[in-house]
Design an enzyme around this catalytic site. Structure first.
Site, PDB file in Angstrom:
ATOM      1  N   HIS A 146       0.839  -1.197   0.000  1.00  0.00           N
ATOM      2  CA  HIS A 146       0.000   0.000   0.000  1.00  0.00           C
ATOM      3  C   HIS A 146       0.874   1.246   0.000  1.00  0.00           C
ATOM      4  O   HIS A 146       2.095   1.163   0.166  1.00  0.00           O
ATOM      5  CB  HIS A 146      -0.924   0.025   1.231  1.00  0.00           C
ATOM      6  CG  HIS A 146      -0.192   0.140   2.538  1.00  0.00           C
ATOM      7  ND1 HIS A 146       0.160  -0.947   3.299  1.00  0.00           N
ATOM      8  CD2 HIS A 146       0.264   1.218   3.222  1.00  0.00           C
ATOM      9  CE1 HIS A 146       0.794  -0.552   4.388  1.00  0.00           C
ATOM     10  NE2 HIS A 146       0.871   0.756   4.375  1.00  0.00           N
ATOM     11  N   HIS A 189       4.674   7.167   3.040  1.00  0.00           N
ATOM     12  CA  HIS A 189       5.479   5.950   2.844  1.00  0.00           C
ATOM     13  C   HIS A 189       4.866   5.023   1.806  1.00  0.00           C
ATOM     14  O   HIS A 189       3.689   5.124   1.475  1.00  0.00           O
ATOM     15  CB  HIS A 189       5.686   5.201   4.159  1.00  0.00           C
ATOM     16  CG  HIS A 189       4.459   4.554   4.734  1.00  0.00           C
ATOM     17  ND1 HIS A 189       3.757   5.074   5.797  1.00  0.00           N
ATOM     18  CD2 HIS A 189       3.803   3.401   4.416  1.00  0.00           C
ATOM     19  CE1 HIS A 189       2.742   4.280   6.106  1.00  0.00           C
ATOM     20  NE2 HIS A 189       2.733   3.252   5.277  1.00  0.00           N
ATOM     21  N   HIS A 225       1.249  -1.508  14.902  1.00  0.00           N
ATOM     22  CA  HIS A 225       0.322  -0.402  14.698  1.00  0.00           C
ATOM     23  C   HIS A 225      -0.974  -0.743  15.416  1.00  0.00           C
ATOM     24  O   HIS A 225      -1.475  -1.864  15.298  1.00  0.00           O
ATOM     25  CB  HIS A 225      -0.040  -0.268  13.211  1.00  0.00           C
ATOM     26  CG  HIS A 225       0.968   0.442  12.371  1.00  0.00           C
ATOM     27  ND1 HIS A 225       1.558   1.630  12.734  1.00  0.00           N
ATOM     28  CD2 HIS A 225       1.476   0.151  11.153  1.00  0.00           C
ATOM     29  CE1 HIS A 225       2.381   2.031  11.781  1.00  0.00           C
ATOM     30  NE2 HIS A 225       2.358   1.142  10.815  1.00  0.00           N
ATOM     31  N   HIS A 246      -5.706  -2.081   4.471  1.00  0.00           N
ATOM     32  CA  HIS A 246      -5.633  -0.863   3.648  1.00  0.00           C
ATOM     33  C   HIS A 246      -4.920  -1.125   2.330  1.00  0.00           C
ATOM     34  O   HIS A 246      -3.896  -1.776   2.260  1.00  0.00           O
ATOM     35  CB  HIS A 246      -5.020   0.336   4.363  1.00  0.00           C
ATOM     36  CG  HIS A 246      -3.694   0.109   5.023  1.00  0.00           C
ATOM     37  ND1 HIS A 246      -3.248  -1.101   5.482  1.00  0.00           N
ATOM     38  CD2 HIS A 246      -2.705   0.986   5.306  1.00  0.00           C
ATOM     39  CE1 HIS A 246      -2.055  -0.957   6.014  1.00  0.00           C
ATOM     40  NE2 HIS A 246      -1.688   0.275   5.915  1.00  0.00           N
ATOM     41  N   TYR A 273       9.184   1.398  10.207  1.00  0.00           N
ATOM     42  CA  TYR A 273       9.307   2.543   9.318  1.00  0.00           C
ATOM     43  C   TYR A 273      10.801   2.808   9.135  1.00  0.00           C
ATOM     44  O   TYR A 273      11.552   2.839  10.107  1.00  0.00           O
ATOM     45  CB  TYR A 273       8.669   3.796   9.939  1.00  0.00           C
ATOM     46  CG  TYR A 273       7.163   3.895   9.797  1.00  0.00           C
ATOM     47  CD1 TYR A 273       6.462   3.225   8.806  1.00  0.00           C
ATOM     48  CD2 TYR A 273       6.444   4.722  10.660  1.00  0.00           C
ATOM     49  CE1 TYR A 273       5.083   3.358   8.682  1.00  0.00           C
ATOM     50  CE2 TYR A 273       5.067   4.861  10.539  1.00  0.00           C
ATOM     51  CZ  TYR A 273       4.392   4.170   9.552  1.00  0.00           C
ATOM     52  OH  TYR A 273       3.036   4.314   9.442  1.00  0.00           O
ATOM     53  N   GLU A 324       7.967   1.085   4.508  1.00  0.00           N
ATOM     54  CA  GLU A 324       7.479   0.295   5.632  1.00  0.00           C
ATOM     55  C   GLU A 324       7.528  -1.179   5.231  1.00  0.00           C
ATOM     56  O   GLU A 324       7.252  -1.529   4.083  1.00  0.00           O
ATOM     57  CB  GLU A 324       6.020   0.663   5.959  1.00  0.00           C
ATOM     58  CG  GLU A 324       5.425  -0.191   7.079  1.00  0.00           C
ATOM     59  CD  GLU A 324       3.962   0.129   7.389  1.00  0.00           C
ATOM     60  OE1 GLU A 324       3.230   0.550   6.477  1.00  0.00           O
ATOM     61  OE2 GLU A 324       3.565  -0.062   8.556  1.00  0.00           O
TER      62      GLU A 324
END
Lengths: 114, 314
Positions: free
Chosen positions: B150, B220, B252, B206, B261, B271
């Site tokens: 993503h 990112h 997260h 996501h 990160y 990431e």
């Protein structure tokens, strides 16, 4: 000032704003040397010349640079010693002041502070 | 019919040689093509299309465009109509204009980020193939990531000026491209401003995300890994290669993903995103994080939002 090319040669970098100083080898960039010593005088971001938060003005000393983002440092600035600390490799002792800052949280203007 | 997944991201790099060392030796991608302009195309071992990351040398860092793959060419006609009806300009891009890609649509989402949609991209297969495949190929390099997972895009956010491109982008992705909202951070005096959103078009938590900031840019790009062990090993690889890590392995709160990160040599944040978190569904209730718990939402263990999260980007 004595200028050498030995990559293990160590130089003293002084941050004029805070008076703190740290040693930096010629193969290290200034921001990395500072961070590794646990110091925080210069804002630390991407360490790749891209984000621009570590903007400094070098007032004295010799150094080499690597490519840095033109979104943050113009060619004119670069020529006058205004550079990103993460792209600066000392070739002598350096004295600098800090220009960049981490912008405060974008929510600073709302009624409820974070 | 519809968008399936992220298919490519084209980013700017300051130094191609250093960048290739990073994306090949640390991330574990393979170079598959270099175009006439010098842009380099890379692929992860578990991806079957020709490429997913395109590096273009420039004098600034950041994102150039992002591409999503749709199921059928006919979908492009439908989306072209919908994008036009929404009042957004959309351009037809001829087959081959994006290398190895068929006909495409090009448009800007409300934040100005350039997005492509296309149905066809040259099939080359994963490194383990489709007939009695091994679970992973020999000779993986570095983190050996599976696929581009993503992108999180910085979107202009200024409550005082009434600008909230996070909200605008979110509405566009939902209304026009059939994404659905999975998680959000709500802030502001009334607690009704979307500071960040995570949207899916598949079943991953996501497929795209937006976070508010002073300008529009790249927060990112993320690569998928199986497990927490893989994330730990990836961090070891970064230590060995002196990669600048922004946040060491951590969970997260948002998406429940396992994360690191870190930055590529031009300062573009990467990431490694491990675990599926949960199976996102269109009828799954939206998760909301409140302003006082943003820290836990982003970095669950420390509960502290590091300064860089909203201030360091390209």
């Amino acid at each position: 000032m004595n200028v050498v090319r030995d990559e293990n040669q160590s130089f003293v970098v002084t941050i004029e704003d805070t008076g703190e100083s740290f040693s930096c080898q010629s193969r290290q960039h200034v921001l990395s040397a500072m961070s590794r010593m646990g110091k925080k005088g210069i804002p630390s971001g991407c360490h790749g010349g891209g984000c621009g938060v570590c903007k400094i003005q070098i007032n004295d000393g010799a150094y080499e640079t690597k490519k840095m983002s033109r979104a943050h440092i113009s060619a004119t600035e670069e020529a006058s010693g205004c550079v990103l600390a993460c792209r600066v490799f000392p070739r002598s002792d350096l004295s600098l002041c800090v220009i960049g800052k981490l912008q405060k949280n974008i929510l600073k203007k709302t009624d409820k502070p974070l | 019919m519809g968008v399936m997944r992220i298919s490519h991201i084209n980013i700017r790099v300051l130094d191609m040689e250093a960048s290739l060392k990073h994306y090949v030796n640390v991330i574990g991608m393979k170079v598959v093509h270099t175009d006439a302009a010098g842009s380099v195309y890379l692929k992860c071992w578990d991806e079957w299309d020709k490429y997913s990351v395109v590096l273009t040398e420039a004098d600034v860092a950041g994102i150039i465009n992002v591409g999503y793959k749709v199921e059928n060419n006919a979908d492009l006609d439908e989306f072209k109509q919908r994008i036009t009806d929404y009042g957004t300009a959309v351009e037809d891009i001829a087959e081959g204009a994006l290398p190895f890609v068929g006909r495409a649509l090009k448009f800007s989402i409300p934040s100005g980020h350039v997005m492509y949609l296309y149905a066809d991209k040259e099939y080359v297969g994963t490194d383990v193939g489709t007939i009695n495949p091994e679970p992973w190929p020999d000779g993986l390099v570095g983190a050996g990531v599976h696929w581009l997972d993503h992108a999180l895009l910085m979107s202009e956010f200024d409550i005082d000026k009434g600008i909230n491109r996070v909200e605008d982008n979110t509405k566009f992705m939902i209304d026009v491209l059939d994404f659905y909202l999975v998680e959000q951070i709500l802030v502001g005096p009334e607690g009704d401003q979307q500071l960040a959103t995570w949207l899916s078009v598949s079943n991953t938590p996501h497929d795209i995300a937006f976070v508010g900031g002073p300008i529009n840019g790249l927060h990112h790009l993320a690569f998928f890994m199986d497990s927490w062990d893989d994330v730990l090993k990836a961090a070891d690889v970064m230590g060995k290669n002196k990669v600048k890590i922004d946040v060491t392995p951590q969970r997260h709160g948002v998406t429940r993903g396992y994360t690191i990160y870190f930055f590529d040599p031009s300062g573009n944040r990467n990431e490694t995103f491990g675990g599926l978190g949960y199976l996102a569904q269109r009828d799954r209730p939206v998760t909301t994080w409140t302003e006082d718990q943003i820290g836990s939402g982003i970095f669950y263990h420390t509960g502290v939002l590091n300064e860089a999260f909203t201030t360091v980007y390209t």
